[in-house]
Motif scaffolding. Structure first.
Motif, PDB file in Angstrom:
ATOM      1  N   ASP A   1       0.886  -1.625  -0.041  1.00  0.00           N
ATOM      2  CA  ASP A   1       0.102  -0.074   0.261  1.00  0.00           C
ATOM      3  C   ASP A   1       1.135   1.445   0.072  1.00  0.00           C
ATOM      4  OD1 ASP A   1      -2.010  -1.632  -0.140  1.00  0.00           O
ATOM      5  OD2 ASP A   1      -2.324  -1.509   2.081  1.00  0.00           O
ATOM      6  N   VAL A   2       1.432   1.246   0.526  1.00  0.00           N
ATOM      7  CA  VAL A   2       2.602   2.793   0.743  1.00  0.00           C
ATOM      8  C   VAL A   2       3.258   2.809  -0.649  1.00  0.00           C
ATOM      9  CG1 VAL A   2       4.622   3.270   1.729  1.00  0.00           C
ATOM     10  CG2 VAL A   2       2.702   2.005   3.537  1.00  0.00           C
ATOM     11  N   THR A   3       4.129   1.808  -1.192  1.00  0.00           N
ATOM     12  CA  THR A   3       4.423   1.890  -2.157  1.00  0.00           C
ATOM     13  C   THR A   3       4.023   1.941  -3.508  1.00  0.00           C
ATOM     14  OG1 THR A   3       5.567  -0.237  -1.932  1.00  0.00           O
ATOM     15  CG2 THR A   3       5.533   0.012  -4.231  1.00  0.00           C
ATOM     16  N   ARG A   4       2.508   1.982  -3.402  1.00  0.00           N
ATOM     17  CA  ARG A   4       1.453   2.193  -4.656  1.00  0.00           C
ATOM     18  C   ARG A   4       1.418   4.121  -3.749  1.00  0.00           C
ATOM     19  NH1 ARG A   4      -3.391   3.053  -3.381  1.00  0.00           N
ATOM     20  NH2 ARG A   4      -3.535   2.057  -1.093  1.00  0.00           N
ATOM     21  N   LEU A   5       0.728   4.250  -2.575  1.00  0.00           N
ATOM     22  CA  LEU A   5       0.644   5.324  -2.736  1.00  0.00           C
ATOM     23  C   LEU A   5       2.013   6.222  -2.464  1.00  0.00           C
ATOM     24  CD1 LEU A   5      -1.085   5.437   1.403  1.00  0.00           C
ATOM     25  CD2 LEU A   5      -1.783   5.533  -0.480  1.00  0.00           C
ATOM     26  N   LEU A   6       2.778   6.167  -2.936  1.00  0.00           N
ATOM     27  CA  LEU A   6       4.174   6.580  -2.710  1.00  0.00           C
ATOM     28  C   LEU A   6       4.425   7.146  -4.221  1.00  0.00           C
ATOM     29  CD1 LEU A   6       7.210   5.241  -0.546  1.00  0.00           C
ATOM     30  CD2 LEU A   6       6.083   7.775  -0.855  1.00  0.00           C
ATOM     31  N   ARG A   7       4.402   6.006  -5.192  1.00  0.00           N
ATOM     32  CA  ARG A   7       4.375   6.323  -6.937  1.00  0.00           C
ATOM     33  C   ARG A   7       2.541   7.239  -7.224  1.00  0.00           C
ATOM     34  NH1 ARG A   7       5.912  -0.613  -7.408  1.00  0.00           N
ATOM     35  NH2 ARG A   7       8.119   0.036  -7.169  1.00  0.00           N
ATOM     36  N   GLU A   8       1.754   6.594  -6.781  1.00  0.00           N
ATOM     37  CA  GLU A   8       0.622   7.611  -6.853  1.00  0.00           C
ATOM     38  C   GLU A   8       1.204   9.502  -6.510  1.00  0.00           C
ATOM     39  OE1 GLU A   8      -2.904   5.423  -5.307  1.00  0.00           O
ATOM     40  OE2 GLU A   8      -2.798   4.210  -6.305  1.00  0.00           O
ATOM     41  N   ALA A   9       1.602   8.994  -5.997  1.00  0.00           N
ATOM     42  CA  ALA A   9       1.841  10.690  -5.493  1.00  0.00           C
ATOM     43  C   ALA A   9       3.250  10.938  -6.607  1.00  0.00           C
ATOM     44  CB  ALA A   9       2.910  10.625  -4.078  1.00  0.00           C
ATOM     45  N   GLY A  10       3.982  10.565  -6.859  1.00  0.00           N
ATOM     46  CA  GLY A  10       4.644  10.680  -7.969  1.00  0.00           C
ATOM     47  C   GLY A  10       6.025  10.100  -7.134  1.00  0.00           C
ATOM     48  N   LEU A  11       6.389  10.112  -6.234  1.00  0.00           N
ATOM     49  CA  LEU A  11       8.089   9.925  -5.735  1.00  0.00           C
ATOM     50  C   LEU A  11       8.157   8.569  -6.029  1.00  0.00           C
ATOM     51  CD1 LEU A  11       6.721  11.188  -1.641  1.00  0.00           C
ATOM     52  CD2 LEU A  11       8.014  12.670  -4.192  1.00  0.00           C
TER      53      LEU A  11
END
Length: 140
Positions: A4-14
């Motif tokens: 989930d955290v990996t997905r959130l980071l990627r979705e935020a462009g990080l």
């Protein structure tokens, strides 16, 4: 959680980096943490992570909207992961402890200002001040 955290980071462009994952994990364990607490928690797991890296991670995560920065008057900035609602905080005048306080009524009643002066309001920051139970016992 890591997926989930990996997905959130990627979705935020990080980019997904170990220091960012460590900072987010530290904030899960220490809500309303100041920078020193985050640094200590991250370095307990990864001693080679620099102070500047943690500062940079907190800045990037805050800018990306994955972390919320709060700074009650007279206190150091604190960081939290609870970003998906409009909640408030209660702060102890004695020890500085902070706790979340949900909005009292409705979806976001504090977003309806008595006079918005033409502003488009998208967030309200309410801070309740008082004495926490531990400090109240010590003062008695």
């Amino acid at each position: 959680m890591p997926d989930d955290v990996t997905r959130l980071l990627r979705e935020a462009g990080l980019r997904v980096t170990q220091p960012r994952l460590s900072v987010l994990a530290a904030l899960d364990v220490h809500p309303h943490a100041d920078t020193s607490t985050v640094i200590d928690a991250v370095r307990a797991e990864s001693p080679d992570v620099s102070h500047q890296t943690v500062y940079d991670c907190l800045s990037a995560l805050t800018t990306a909207g994955l972390v919320r920065r709060i700074q009650p008057s007279g206190h150091a900035a604190r960081y939290e992961r609870r970003i998906d609602d409009n909640h408030h905080h209660v702060v102890c005048r004695s020890c500085g402890a902070i706790a979340d306080v949900d909005c009292a009524v409705g979806d976001a009643p504090c977003l309806t200002a008595s006079d918005d002066h033409g502003f488009t309001i998208d967030e309200a920051e309410v801070v309740y001040w008082g004495t926490c139970p531990a400090c109240a016992v010590g003062a008695a």
